[in-house]
Design an enzyme around this catalytic site. Structure first.
Site, short mmCIF file in Angstrom:
data_model
loop_
_atom_site.label_atom_id
_atom_site.label_comp_id
_atom_site.label_asym_id
_atom_site.label_seq_id
_atom_site.Cartn_x
_atom_site.Cartn_y
_atom_site.Cartn_z
N LYS A 34 0.75 -1.27 0.04
CA LYS A 34 0.00 0.02 0.10
C LYS A 34 1.03 1.24 -0.08
O LYS A 34 0.47 2.16 -0.74
CB LYS A 34 -0.90 -0.02 1.08
N GLN A 91 -3.95 -1.68 9.77
CA GLN A 91 -3.81 -3.34 9.24
C GLN A 91 -4.26 -4.32 10.12
O GLN A 91 -3.65 -4.14 11.24
CB GLN A 91 -2.34 -3.32 8.69
N ASP A 96 -10.74 2.26 5.03
CA ASP A 96 -11.00 1.20 4.83
C ASP A 96 -12.53 1.04 4.73
O ASP A 96 -13.11 -0.28 4.41
CB ASP A 96 -10.45 0.11 5.77
#
Ligand code: NAP
Length: 284
Positions: free
Chosen positions: A52, A96, A119
């Site tokens: 990412k 994460q 997200d």
């Protein structure tokens, strides 16, 4: 069979995004910024975070990475996320997952400001998704929809079978496909006869985490298979669908790797860019 080439599509879309960022930078005098937070040193998580970070650089975004040790206390993580929420230079925060067991994922997902939630996991953003209100869509389901759209697959009227009901993949992708007019069946670990359901599907999304669970005897000819699964078997990455087996019967099929994975990363970048635009428009 047509390969749903997520690697190629994401590269093209990233180039388009890079151009949009260039234009926005000239207007707002700074690039979008994504903050990545990783607790612990799980090798797969580390490689996702690196991927990412690399991708954000390629499209001209700024990013910073906060690597915290496995034994990070809830107080330390709370303090970091609170600071990132307040930091005016940060547009998106990506925590994460999974977190180490002693940290409550729900608490930290919802501690991230809903306006920096790259997200789309925040309860408010998920609520908006389920009520079909404009919101940040979770990256993997969003990437799947972009891939389907790029190949002009119209799911209206199709019977889509989603295998897996997680809050981050199975459930939201079911919602998005339903919004597009597909008829949905969601299967999970308690489903009695999985093949009964998959055999009826025009489109199958595999989001389970079981290597090569879906085989050609479980599908009808011409099925579209979207394989979200990432499994490591003997040092090799394989999906939840048996690619070699299905390639002769499927009409469209995603590879693993190179299918949904790069589309997910692209969606994280797209979400960050959308949050950046909203952030700056709010301030101006
Ligand atoms: P998860 O939270 O573990 O959910 C797995 C789902 O599969 C659950 O709903 C579970 O049912 C169901 N399941 C388990 N065994 C089953 C079986 N034998 N038959 C039918 N359903 C079964 O996983 P996730 O986070 O959704 O991720 C799924 C997979 O996608 C993993 O391999 C993950 O690494 C991968 N992934 C890939 C990307 C990407 O970008 N490519 C992104 C996210 C995740 P219950 O609910 O009943 O337990």
């Amino acid at each position: 069979m047509i390969l749903l080439d997520g690697k190629h599509v994401s590269e093209q879309r990233n180039l388009e995004l890079k151009d949009k960022i260039e234009v926005a930078k000239a207007i707002y005098h700074r690039p979008p910024k994504l903050s990545l937070v990783l607790v612990g040193d799980h090798p797969a998580s580390l490689s996702y975070v690196r991927g990412k970070r690399r991708a954000s650089k390629l499209v001209g975004m700024e990013s910073d990475t906060h690597l915290l040790p496995e034994n990070t206390t809830p107080e330390t993580l709370r303090e970091l996320i609170t600071n990132l929420n307040q930091d005016e230079t940060v547009d998106g925060i990506l925590l994460q997952l999974p977190l180490p067991k002693h940290l409550d994922e729900d608490e930290f997902i919802n501690l991230i400001s809903k306006d920096k939630d790259t997200d789309g996991f925040h309860v408010v953003n998920q609520g908006n998704l389920y009520q079909t209100k404009p919101t940040v869509h979770p990256a993997t389901p969003k990437g799947i929809m972009t891939l389907i759209d790029t190949y002009n697959i119209d799911v209206k009227g199709m019977h889509a079978v989603i295998v897996g009901r997680s809050a981050i993949v199975g459930f939201p992708v079911a919602r998005l496909l339903m919004d597009r007019g597909a008829t949905i069946t969601v299967c999970h670990s308690k489903t009695k006869d999985l093949t009964y359901h998959t055999k009826q599907a025009d489109l199958i999304v595999m989001a389970v985490g079981r290597p090569e669970l879906l085989t050609k005897d479980m599908v009808k000819d011409g099925v579209i298979v979207i394989d979200v699964g990432i499994n490591r078997v003997d040092g090799k990455l394989v999906g939840d669908a048996n690619f070699d087996d299905l390639k002769d019967v499927a009409s469209y099929l995603t590879p693993v790797p190179g299918g949904v994975g790069p589309m997910t990363i692209h969606s994280v970048l797209e979400n960050t860019f959308e949050l950046y635009l909203k952030h700056l428009k709010k301030d101006n």
